[in-house]
Design an enzyme around this catalytic site. Structure first.
Site, PDB file in Angstrom:
ATOM      1  N   TYR A 142      44.438  29.977  29.513  1.00 10.55           N
ATOM      2  CA  TYR A 142      44.554  28.799  28.580  1.00 10.55           C
ATOM      3  C   TYR A 142      43.120  28.373  28.277  1.00 10.55           C
ATOM      4  O   TYR A 142      42.898  27.510  27.179  1.00 10.55           O
ATOM      5  CB  TYR A 142      44.976  27.802  29.492  1.00 10.55           C
ATOM      6  N   LYS A 189      48.426  39.579  39.448  1.00  8.48           N
ATOM      7  CA  LYS A 189      48.597  40.817  38.930  1.00  8.48           C
ATOM      8  C   LYS A 189      47.630  41.910  39.472  1.00  8.48           C
ATOM      9  O   LYS A 189      47.011  42.341  38.299  1.00  8.48           O
ATOM     10  CB  LYS A 189      49.006  40.694  37.466  1.00  8.48           C
ATOM     11  N   ASP A 221      55.491  40.191  38.545  1.00  6.66           N
ATOM     12  CA  ASP A 221      56.689  40.616  38.152  1.00  6.66           C
ATOM     13  C   ASP A 221      57.844  40.774  39.252  1.00  6.66           C
ATOM     14  O   ASP A 221      58.983  40.114  39.111  1.00  6.66           O
ATOM     15  CB  ASP A 221      56.652  42.204  37.522  1.00  6.66           C
ATOM     16  N   ASP A 245      53.212  28.828  34.845  1.00  6.63           N
ATOM     17  CA  ASP A 245      53.704  28.223  33.461  1.00  6.63           C
ATOM     18  C   ASP A 245      55.118  28.830  33.665  1.00  6.63           C
ATOM     19  O   ASP A 245      56.359  28.267  33.522  1.00  6.63           O
ATOM     20  CB  ASP A 245      52.980  28.304  32.464  1.00  6.63           C
ATOM     21  N   ASP A 249      59.238  27.478  34.919  1.00  9.63           N
ATOM     22  CA  ASP A 249      60.422  27.486  34.112  1.00  9.63           C
ATOM     23  C   ASP A 249      61.450  28.225  34.873  1.00  9.63           C
ATOM     24  O   ASP A 249      62.743  27.843  34.744  1.00  9.63           O
ATOM     25  CB  ASP A 249      60.038  27.801  32.703  1.00  9.63           C
TER      26      ASP A 249
HETATM   27  C1  IPM Z   1      53.669  22.894  30.703  1.00  7.67           C
HETATM   28  C2  IPM Z   1      53.856  23.054  29.252  1.00  7.67           C
HETATM   29  C3  IPM Z   1      52.455  23.181  28.647  1.00  7.67           C
HETATM   30  C4  IPM Z   1      51.629  24.348  29.326  1.00  7.67           C
HETATM   31  C5  IPM Z   1      52.162  23.262  27.228  1.00  7.67           C
HETATM   32  C6  IPM Z   1      52.977  22.110  26.570  1.00  7.67           C
HETATM   33  C7  IPM Z   1      50.955  23.227  26.640  1.00  7.67           C
HETATM   34  O1  IPM Z   1      54.626  24.059  29.029  1.00  7.67           O
HETATM   35  O2  IPM Z   1      53.138  21.581  31.215  1.00  7.67           O
HETATM   36  O3  IPM Z   1      54.323  23.617  31.304  1.00  7.67           O
HETATM   37  O4  IPM Z   1      51.882  25.486  28.820  1.00  7.67           O
HETATM   38  O5  IPM Z   1      51.058  24.157  30.315  1.00  7.67           O
HETATM   39 MN    MN Z   2      55.537  25.138  30.691  1.00  9.70          MN
END
Ligand code: IPM
Ligand code: MN
Length: 365
Positions: A142, A189, A221, A245, A249
């Site tokens: 990032y 990793k 993984d 990240d 999710d």
């Molecule tokens: C999160 C989001 C952000 C990230 C994006 C919007 C830059 O996906 O907060 O998880 O990747 O950190």
């Molecule tokens: Mn995210």
């Protein structure tokens, strides 16, 4: 207690859900006799439209001078398919994380029993899952050097970690594990990446300072697979920015829906609280977004930034009772949901506020 809170609604459903988070803060202030002073500022696409800057100086100044931040989301579809746009909403979020030193992103994954059926994963696998992610937030690809060469035909993003960055997030994870089931899973990793080998080495060293906490290492993984195969085998997970990240999710499915997951970003100064979901332009303006992640982010704020445990638990109980009574937003509804109990964003927020009052008066007797 007197506190100054800045609300950053941002883009898309960010505006809709933070409005409900604010309602909850106002009710808590009233019920527990606190004074919360609110201010608002711009970030993301909105800020670009207004001033050309996704994180205006005026916003940053307000953020540096408050006690906590309630953030919505940033993003706009216009940028997603146009790589030529140089100024992007997400830059505002990343710059804010960096400028405020918010290096630890806590993402608790806890399933409300009432939502067992809302997930796409089998109930018997999910039941009892309770994971706390520590995603490193100010390093990795990032923030590493990025660019293009060879007339734009080669692109790179440097995955980079420094020892101190790994040490401080590892300490946070081990400290949290001490208050839980005393297990840390570090995800990397290291079979391929040098930055991961440093990560693993440093986490192992820090782990020796916490002999009462069990430490295991997993490759990302395999961790992705085990998360949905056996979510109960995890307690605290610590990982880098990119892996965190993606994995969080994925883990949102353990909590039923992305619409349920709150997060806290903390470092050395102010704390920032936000849902893990994004701006969701496909449902923006329809009034159907789930405000519970924003409301649960408020619960995290009260607990972590202000030390108001009782107030925080009151919010969680109010959410629990709302779900128990059968109320849902569309994202967490299933075939058993009573159609009359599918609520829009604002009604869901108001119902939680109502329940807050009930929970508090029940506690008082
Ligand atoms: C999160 C989001 C952000 C990230 C994006 C919007 C830059 O996906 O907060 O998880 O990747 O950190
Ligand atoms: Mn995210």
């Amino acid at each position: 207690m007197k506190k100054k809170i800045v609300i950053l609604p941002g883009d898309g459903i960010g505006k809709e859900v933070t409005a409900e988070g604010k309602k909850v803060l106002e009710k808590i202030a009233e019920l527990f006799d606190h004074q919360f002073e609110f201010d608002e500022a711009q970030i993301g696409h909105d800020a670009i439209e207004a001033s050309g800057n996704p994180l205006p100086n005026e916003t940053l100044a307000k953020l540096k001078n408050c006690d906590a931040i309630l953030f919505g989301a940033v993003g706009h579809p216009k940028y997603d398919n146009d790589p030529t746009l140089k100024v992007r909403p997400e830059q505002g979020l990343l710059k804010m994380r960096k400028e405020l030193g918010l290096y630890a992103n806590l993402r608790p994954i806890k399933l409300f029993d009432e939502l067992l059926k809302a997930s796409s994963i089998k109930a018997e696998i999910l039941k009892g899952s309770d994971i706390l992610f520590f995603r490193e937030l100010t390093g990795d690809v990032y923030f590493g050097e990025k660019g293009r060469k060879d007339d734009g035909n080669t692109a790179f993003d440097l995955m980079i970690y420094q020892r101190y960055e790994v040490e401080r997030i590892a300490h946070k994870a081990f400290q949290a594990a001490r208050t839980r089931k005393k297990k840390v899973t570090s995800v990397d990793k290291a079979n391929v990446l040098e930055s991961s080998r440093l990560w693993r080495q440093v986490v192992t060293e820090i782990g020796k300072l916490y002999p009462d906490v069990e430490l295991e290492h997993q490759f990302v993984d395999s961790a992705a697979m085990k998360l949905i195969q056996n979510p109960r085998s995890f307690d605290v997970v610590v990982t880098g920015n990119l892996f965190g990240d993606i994995l969080t999710d994925e883990a949102s499915q353990i909590a039923g829906s992305m619409g349920m997951l709150a997060s806290a970003s903390v470092g050395d100064t102010v704390g920032l609280y936000e849902p893990i979901h994004g701006s969701a332009h496909d449902i923006t303006g329809k009034g159907i977004a789930n405000p519970l992640a924003s409301i649960l982010s408020v619960a995290l704020m009260l607990d972590i930034s202000f030390g108001l445990k009782e107030e925080s638990e009151t919010i969680i109980k109010a959410v629990e009772q709302t779900l128990k009574a059968g109320y849902r937003t569309t994202d967490i509804a299933d075939s058993h949901t009573d159609k009359n109990k599918i609520l829009n964003t604002s009604n869901m927020g108001s119902l939680v506020v109502e329940k807050l009052e009930k929970v508090t008066s029940a506690q008082a007797v």
